[in-house]
Design a protein around this motif. Structure first.
Motif, PDB file in Angstrom:
ATOM      1  N   MET A  54       0.847  -1.200   0.000  1.00  0.00           N
ATOM      2  CA  MET A  54       0.000   0.000   0.000  1.00  0.00           C
ATOM      3  C   MET A  54       0.884   1.251   0.000  1.00  0.00           C
ATOM      4  N   THR A  55       0.401   2.292  -0.623  1.00  0.00           N
ATOM      5  CA  THR A  55       1.175   3.536  -0.684  1.00  0.00           C
ATOM      6  C   THR A  55       1.308   4.129   0.716  1.00  0.00           C
ATOM      7  N   ARG A  56       2.535   4.469   1.091  1.00  0.00           N
ATOM      8  CA  ARG A  56       2.735   4.963   2.470  1.00  0.00           C
ATOM      9  C   ARG A  56       3.014   6.467   2.497  1.00  0.00           C
ATOM     10  N   VAL A  57       2.325   7.145   3.415  1.00  0.00           N
ATOM     11  CA  VAL A  57       2.592   8.572   3.641  1.00  0.00           C
ATOM     12  C   VAL A  57       3.034   8.748   5.087  1.00  0.00           C
ATOM     13  N   ILE A  58       4.192   9.377   5.269  1.00  0.00           N
ATOM     14  CA  ILE A  58       4.667   9.686   6.625  1.00  0.00           C
ATOM     15  C   ILE A  58       4.355  11.148   6.922  1.00  0.00           C
ATOM     16  N   ILE A  59       3.816  11.387   8.111  1.00  0.00           N
ATOM     17  CA  ILE A  59       3.578  12.764   8.560  1.00  0.00           C
ATOM     18  C   ILE A  59       4.518  13.022   9.729  1.00  0.00           C
ATOM     19  N   ALA A  60       5.400  14.001   9.590  1.00  0.00           N
ATOM     20  CA  ALA A  60       6.357  14.323  10.648  1.00  0.00           C
ATOM     21  C   ALA A  60       5.788  15.460  11.484  1.00  0.00           C
ATOM     22  N   GLY A  61       5.283  15.148  12.674  1.00  0.00           N
ATOM     23  CA  GLY A  61       4.698  16.167  13.555  1.00  0.00           C
ATOM     24  C   GLY A  61       3.230  15.869  13.797  1.00  0.00           C
ATOM     25  N   GLY A  62       2.876  15.714  15.072  1.00  0.00           N
ATOM     26  CA  GLY A  62       1.487  15.385  15.427  1.00  0.00           C
ATOM     27  C   GLY A  62       0.788  16.525  16.138  1.00  0.00           C
ATOM     28  N   GLY A  63       1.028  17.775  15.678  1.00  0.00           N
ATOM     29  CA  GLY A  63       0.213  18.908  16.121  1.00  0.00           C
ATOM     30  C   GLY A  63      -1.070  18.908  15.297  1.00  0.00           C
ATOM     31  N   LEU A  64      -1.796  20.018  15.315  1.00  0.00           N
ATOM     32  CA  LEU A  64      -3.086  20.027  14.621  1.00  0.00           C
ATOM     33  C   LEU A  64      -2.923  19.953  13.104  1.00  0.00           C
ATOM     34  N   ALA A  65      -1.837  20.516  12.580  1.00  0.00           N
ATOM     35  CA  ALA A  65      -1.602  20.426  11.132  1.00  0.00           C
ATOM     36  C   ALA A  65      -1.386  18.967  10.735  1.00  0.00           C
ATOM     37  N   GLY A  66      -0.569  18.259  11.499  1.00  0.00           N
ATOM     38  CA  GLY A  66      -0.285  16.856  11.191  1.00  0.00           C
ATOM     39  C   GLY A  66      -1.526  15.993  11.358  1.00  0.00           C
ATOM     40  N   LEU A  67      -2.273  16.235  12.431  1.00  0.00           N
ATOM     41  CA  LEU A  67      -3.496  15.447  12.659  1.00  0.00           C
ATOM     42  C   LEU A  67      -4.524  15.706  11.557  1.00  0.00           C
ATOM     43  N   ALA A  68      -4.657  16.986  11.178  1.00  0.00           N
ATOM     44  CA  ALA A  68      -5.624  17.321  10.118  1.00  0.00           C
ATOM     45  C   ALA A  68      -5.213  16.676   8.794  1.00  0.00           C
ATOM     46  N   ALA A  69      -3.913  16.677   8.513  1.00  0.00           N
ATOM     47  CA  ALA A  69      -3.439  16.028   7.273  1.00  0.00           C
ATOM     48  C   ALA A  69      -3.807  14.549   7.313  1.00  0.00           C
ATOM     49  N   ALA A  70      -3.600  13.913   8.476  1.00  0.00           N
ATOM     50  CA  ALA A  70      -3.882  12.480   8.586  1.00  0.00           C
ATOM     51  C   ALA A  70      -5.380  12.202   8.438  1.00  0.00           C
ATOM     52  N   VAL A  71      -6.213  13.055   9.074  1.00  0.00           N
ATOM     53  CA  VAL A  71      -7.668  12.865   8.981  1.00  0.00           C
ATOM     54  C   VAL A  71      -8.093  12.943   7.511  1.00  0.00           C
ATOM     55  N   ARG A  72      -7.570  13.913   6.810  1.00  0.00           N
ATOM     56  CA  ARG A  72      -7.927  14.062   5.391  1.00  0.00           C
ATOM     57  C   ARG A  72      -7.414  12.886   4.556  1.00  0.00           C
ATOM     58  N   LEU A  73      -6.159  12.488   4.814  1.00  0.00           N
ATOM     59  CA  LEU A  73      -5.583  11.368   4.043  1.00  0.00           C
ATOM     60  C   LEU A  73      -6.328  10.069   4.311  1.00  0.00           C
ATOM     61  N   SER A  74      -6.905   9.959   5.525  1.00  0.00           N
ATOM     62  CA  SER A  74      -7.521   8.680   5.898  1.00  0.00           C
ATOM     63  C   SER A  74      -8.804   8.397   5.119  1.00  0.00           C
ATOM     64  N   ASP A  75      -9.249   9.340   4.299  1.00  0.00           N
ATOM     65  CA  ASP A  75     -10.373   9.081   3.386  1.00  0.00           C
ATOM     66  C   ASP A  75      -9.920   8.193   2.221  1.00  0.00           C
ATOM     67  N   HIS A  76      -8.609   8.018   2.080  1.00  0.00           N
ATOM     68  CA  HIS A  76      -8.066   7.264   0.942  1.00  0.00           C
ATOM     69  C   HIS A  76      -7.394   5.979   1.427  1.00  0.00           C
ATOM     70  N   PRO A  77      -7.297   4.992   0.561  1.00  0.00           N
ATOM     71  CA  PRO A  77      -6.645   3.738   0.977  1.00  0.00           C
ATOM     72  C   PRO A  77      -5.125   3.902   1.029  1.00  0.00           C
ATOM     73  N   LEU A  78      -4.645   4.510   2.088  1.00  0.00           N
ATOM     74  CA  LEU A  78      -3.212   4.793   2.221  1.00  0.00           C
ATOM     75  C   LEU A  78      -2.709   4.229   3.545  1.00  0.00           C
ATOM     76  N   ASP A  79      -1.430   3.942   3.586  1.00  0.00           N
ATOM     77  CA  ASP A  79      -0.784   3.508   4.832  1.00  0.00           C
ATOM     78  C   ASP A  79      -0.209   4.787   5.469  1.00  0.00           C
ATOM     79  N   ILE A  80      -0.861   5.253   6.541  1.00  0.00           N
ATOM     80  CA  ILE A  80      -0.489   6.565   7.117  1.00  0.00           C
ATOM     81  C   ILE A  80       0.264   6.359   8.426  1.00  0.00           C
ATOM     82  N   LEU A  81       1.380   7.048   8.543  1.00  0.00           N
ATOM     83  CA  LEU A  81       2.204   6.937   9.755  1.00  0.00           C
ATOM     84  C   LEU A  81       2.495   8.337  10.281  1.00  0.00           C
ATOM     85  N   ILE A  82       2.064   8.615  11.526  1.00  0.00           N
ATOM     86  CA  ILE A  82       2.397   9.911  12.153  1.00  0.00           C
ATOM     87  C   ILE A  82       3.574   9.691  13.099  1.00  0.00           C
ATOM     88  N   LEU A  83       4.602  10.510  12.955  1.00  0.00           N
ATOM     89  CA  LEU A  83       5.768  10.448  13.847  1.00  0.00           C
ATOM     90  C   LEU A  83       5.811  11.725  14.661  1.00  0.00           C
TER      91      LEU A  83
END
Ligand SMILES: Cc1cc2nc3c(=O)[nH]c(=O)nc-3n(C[C@H](O)[C@H](O)[C@H](O)COP(=O)(O)OP(=O)(O)OC[C@H]3O[C@@H](n4cnc5c(N)ncnc54)[C@H](O)[C@@H]3O)c2cc1C
Length: 454
Positions: free
Chosen positions: A1-30
């Motif tokens: 599965m396509t992997r997206v790494i998000i570096a930073g779990g503040g509100l910008a990082g969380l919002a990016a993850a919430v939006r990405l999670s609408d798609h079939p992606l492997d999401i990793l927040i660090l």
């Protein structure tokens, strides 16, 4: 599965993850810290166990992406909406005034708020109204030219005099941009004013949190993301971006672990990103003028009182050191919790010890309850956020980077990136959404196809 790494779990990082999670992606927040939320978080107070915010956060009706984020994460009901500005003010000499939109349809209702603001003489109220009309007539091309100007000279050019600057514009600029009007980009202020006052009747509503910030902004999103299979790792510091063939292919953590990815979104503040870029292969990565990004502090003084103040949920103080007093209501031990804000705090304020803070609270809270005594102040807790926001100096707008960094596989989010807004929750959430959207477009369109490096 396509992997997206998000570096930073503040509100910008969380919002990016919430939006990405609408798609079939492997999401990793660090996230390097032991908790999510970045600069918007709460912690249990050692005395009562109740949640205390790192600083009072106020949202507005115009925070569209934030409201969407809270709807998706099931926490929108935890904001209390105060219709039509609804701001009480008390001057150091005891005079009171209120900014409250009238009942007439927007924007006339809002004009009524300015015209009834008793802390200014009628002529100054009319001048504010005239400035609002000129703002309304401002074209987008005029807006761009304003970035070189500071907000104070621009407002004076719109006919604003000392009293209106002091008792209307400065409190507004401090609250929205965390700096004085003399240091703020006029363009950014114009954008803020248009968003708040000219969009629609609801844009100027104040939205006050009814629970701790972590409960509102972190917990709901975390639950949603975990249900959707997103991997969230705390105490993981990104140290280097890994590059290959001119593209970003993953990250190396401080403990040496290497993690491959098809796309990496940086959701770190500028001072953290600068360090990571310095460790990475510079020729591949975007050049950002980090020296121009200076931090601006906010000091929040929490006070637990034996007695209630004569104040609404949110009161502005004028010609004082404390700028806003928020009633956080009764604590579990029966005391009354107030949160006081000092934006763009001077070093002399940041370094105040408990005794000085108690003296300050006693002096200035007496404006809201003249018979307040020293022993009515049961407990005091100061949270000093030295890097609360970046300083939005004139000329900064063109330096804020776009979400699509120019380096394949590498995207930028965070309240300091090119959102067109000051460093706010709305800016952070919007930046996360934008970075996620452009990353998905690139990944789906195959504009930057790369096999996963794992
Ligand atoms: C006291 C205070 C009051 C405020 N009041 C308001 C308000 O009333 N209204 C409003 O709209 N906004 C307000 N703000 C601003 C708002 O909180 C911020 O704009 C927003 O939280 C910024 O979010 P962000 O995700 O962009 O950045 P951050 O919250 O800074 O998140 C970045 C994250 O990246 C992590 N990180 C850093 N380096 C690394 C690394 N190398 N590897 C992994 N992770 C890393 C950090 O630990 C952090 O969690 C206030 C801020 C403060 C401090």
């Amino acid at each position: 599965m396509t992997r997206v790494i998000i570096a930073g779990g503040g509100l910008a990082g969380l919002a990016a993850a919430v939006r990405l999670s609408d798609h079939p992606l492997d999401i990793l927040i660090l996230e390097s810290a032991p908790r999510l939320g970045g600069r918007a978080w709460s912690f249990p107070h050692s005395h009562s166990g109740s949640d205390v915010d790192n600083g009072q956060h106020v949202m507005m009706g115009c925070y569209r992406d934030t409201l969407d984020y809270l709807t998706r994460s099931g926490r929108r009901h935890l904001l209390d909406r105060r219709r039509g500005l609804a701001l009480d003010f008390v001057h150091a000499d005891g005079r009171r005034g209120v900014l409250q939109a009238g009942r007439l349809p927007h924007p006339i209702g809002l004009a009524q708020a300015f015209l009834r603001y008793r802390l200014l003489p009628p002529a100054s109220r009319l001048r504010i109204l005239r400035a609002a009309l000129r703002l309304r007539a401002l074209r987008d091309q005029d807006l761009a030219a304003l970035d070189a100007k500071d907000a104070a000279s621009w407002l004076r050019g719109l006919g604003q005099r000392d009293d209106a600057m002091r008792y209307f514009w400065q409190p507004l600029v401090l609250a929205t941009m965390n700096t004085e009007a003399e240091q703020a980009s006029a363009k950014l202020l114009a954008v803020v004013l248009r968003e708040i006052f000219l969009r629609d009747a609801e844009a100027a509503d104040m939205l006050l949190p009814q629970d701790g910030l972590s409960s509102i902004f972190v917990e709901g999103a975390r639950e949603l993301l975990q249900q959707r299979g997103c991997d969230i790792r705390l105490r993981c510091t990104v140290q280097t971006f890994l590059t290959d063939g001119g593209a970003v292919r993953g990250v190396r953590l401080a403990d040496g672990t290497e993690l491959g990815a098809d796309a990496v979104i940086s959701a770190m503040p500028p001072w953290a990103l600068q360090r990571v870029l310095e460790n990475s292969e510079a020729s591949v990565l975007p050049a950002i003028d980090f020296d121009r990004f200076h931090p601006s502090p906010i000091v929040s003084v929490h006070a637990w009182l034996r007695r209630e103040l004569d104040a609404g949920p949110m009161t502005g103080l004028l010609d004082t050191t404390l700028q806003w007093v928020f009633d956080r209501e009764e604590d579990s031990d029966g005391s009354r919790h107030y949160s006081c804000t000092i934006s763009a705090a001077a070093e002399s304020v940041v370094s105040m010890d408990e005794e000085e803070l108690r003296a300050l609270l006693l002096r200035e809270l007496r404006l809201l309850r003249p018979d307040l005594m020293e022993d009515d102040i049961l407990r005091v807790l100061a949270v000093r956020e030295k890097r609360a926001t970046f300083l939005p100096l004139p000329g900064m707008e063109r330096l804020r980077p776009e979400a699509r960094s120019g380096t394949p596989g590498f995207y930028l989010a965070g309240d300091w990136t090119g959102t067109g807004l000051p460093a706010t929750i709305e800016g952070a959430v919007r930046s996360g959404y934008t970075a996620a959207d452009v990353a998905v477009v690139d990944l789906v369109s195959g504009a930057e196809p790369r096999p996963s490096a794992r």
